[in-house]
Write a protein that holds these residues in place. Structure first.
Motif, PDB file in Angstrom:
ATOM      1  N   GLN A  12       0.804  -1.221   0.000  1.00 59.94           N
ATOM      2  CA  GLN A  12       0.000   0.000   0.000  1.00 59.94           C
ATOM      3  C   GLN A  12       0.839   1.274   0.000  1.00 59.94           C
ATOM      4  N   THR A  13       2.153   1.133   0.125  1.00 62.35           N
ATOM      5  CA  THR A  13       2.996   2.300   0.381  1.00 62.35           C
ATOM      6  C   THR A  13       4.286   2.260  -0.425  1.00 62.35           C
ATOM      7  N   THR A  14       4.619   3.390  -1.057  1.00 63.68           N
ATOM      8  CA  THR A  14       5.864   3.503  -1.813  1.00 63.68           C
ATOM      9  C   THR A  14       6.554   4.824  -1.488  1.00 63.68           C
ATOM     10  N   LYS A  84      -5.573   9.271  -1.836  1.00 67.87           N
ATOM     11  CA  LYS A  84      -4.342   8.663  -1.339  1.00 67.87           C
ATOM     12  C   LYS A  84      -3.633   9.635  -0.406  1.00 67.87           C
ATOM     13  N   SER A 100       0.695   6.544   0.195  1.00 67.59           N
ATOM     14  CA  SER A 100       0.184   5.362   0.880  1.00 67.59           C
ATOM     15  C   SER A 100      -1.333   5.399   0.974  1.00 67.59           C
ATOM     16  N   ASP A 101      -1.909   4.246   1.248  1.00 65.93           N
ATOM     17  CA  ASP A 101      -3.335   4.189   1.560  1.00 65.93           C
ATOM     18  C   ASP A 101      -3.596   4.658   2.988  1.00 65.93           C
ATOM     19  N   LYS A 102      -2.535   4.712   3.803  1.00 64.25           N
ATOM     20  CA  LYS A 102      -2.651   5.139   5.194  1.00 64.25           C
ATOM     21  C   LYS A 102      -1.901   6.452   5.400  1.00 64.25           C
ATOM     22  N   ALA A 104       0.789   9.020   6.365  1.00 69.06           N
ATOM     23  CA  ALA A 104       2.233   8.810   6.351  1.00 69.06           C
ATOM     24  C   ALA A 104       2.961  10.149   6.399  1.00 69.06           C
ATOM     25  N   ILE A 207       4.505   5.429   8.904  1.00 71.90           N
ATOM     26  CA  ILE A 207       3.193   5.109   8.337  1.00 71.90           C
ATOM     27  C   ILE A 207       2.274   4.688   9.470  1.00 71.90           C
TER      28      ILE A 207
END
Length: 209
Positions: A12-14, A84, A100-102, A104, A207
């Motif tokens: 979900q995170t880059t 996002k 990320s979807d969360k 961060a 995150i």
């Protein structure tokens, strides 16, 4: 295109980091900006800041976004129109983005000796495990600052103080991760934080779990 590093943190995170080597004109070439962004970059007195701003737009493009997909809220926290989560940083010749979807936060800092002179302004508990006689003192201080900055960006809440409300537990530089706590407004929340070093810089990101 000097995309320096891509980190797939999880599905979900880059994180992407850019090494700023191009001139202002090369970075501007082919970059579309909103009118307010164009005014902002033209108003910057430092070309280094201009190049940092534009390199972030190139990082956005590497994710498939443009400047038109980005906006800021009343606390200065960046957001993407598709929902996002995003956090942005740049320091001297490097810039970075985490998407990320969360929730961060990310921060890049240059490792400089002068951070030792201001350590008492942003740490308290951490003095218990830091040793200012060790060669890695400045590097560890930079990690702590970066973690606290990434947490602050994640929350973007006025009134939060690095020294009073953020706590980073002991860590080794080779661990590349640690845990931090936020103690604010009668809430105590733990976070896993990751960091890396490159070319005299430190990048830290956090995150929400």
């Amino acid at each position: 295109m000097p995309l320096y590093k891509t980190i797939a943190v999880n599905s979900q995170t880059t994180v992407k980091i850019w090494k700023i080597e191009e001139s202002f004109h090369d970075l501007m070439d082919g970059t579309s900006l909103k009118s307010e962004s164009l005014s902002r970059v033209k108003g910057m007195k430092s070309e280094l800041h201009q190049r940092g701003f534009l390199s972030v737009r190139h990082l956005l493009a590497s994710f498939g976004y443009s400047d038109f997909d980005l906006y800021y809220d009343e606390n200065g926290k960046p957001h993407l129109k598709d929902g996002k989560e995003i956090s942005i940083t740049h320091s001297f010749t490097f810039s970075g983005i985490i998407i990320s979807d969360k929730k961060a936060g990310i921060d890049i800092e240059k490792q400089r000796d002068k951070i030792a002179k201001i350590a008492s302004k942003f740490i308290s508990y951490e003095f218990k495990y830091l040793d200012n006689t060790k060669a890695d003192y400045v590097r560890k201080l930079t990690v702590i600052w970066g973690i606290k900055e990434s947490l602050y960006k994640l929350f973007a809440t006025p009134g939060m103080l690095f020294k009073s409300h953020f706590l980073v537990i002991p860590f080794m530089l080779e661990d590349l991760q640690t845990k931090a706590w936020i103690d604010y407004n009668k809430r105590r929340i733990g976070y896993k934080c990751e960091f890396l070093e490159f070319e005299g810089f430190t990048c830290a990101y956090t995150i929400e779990e």
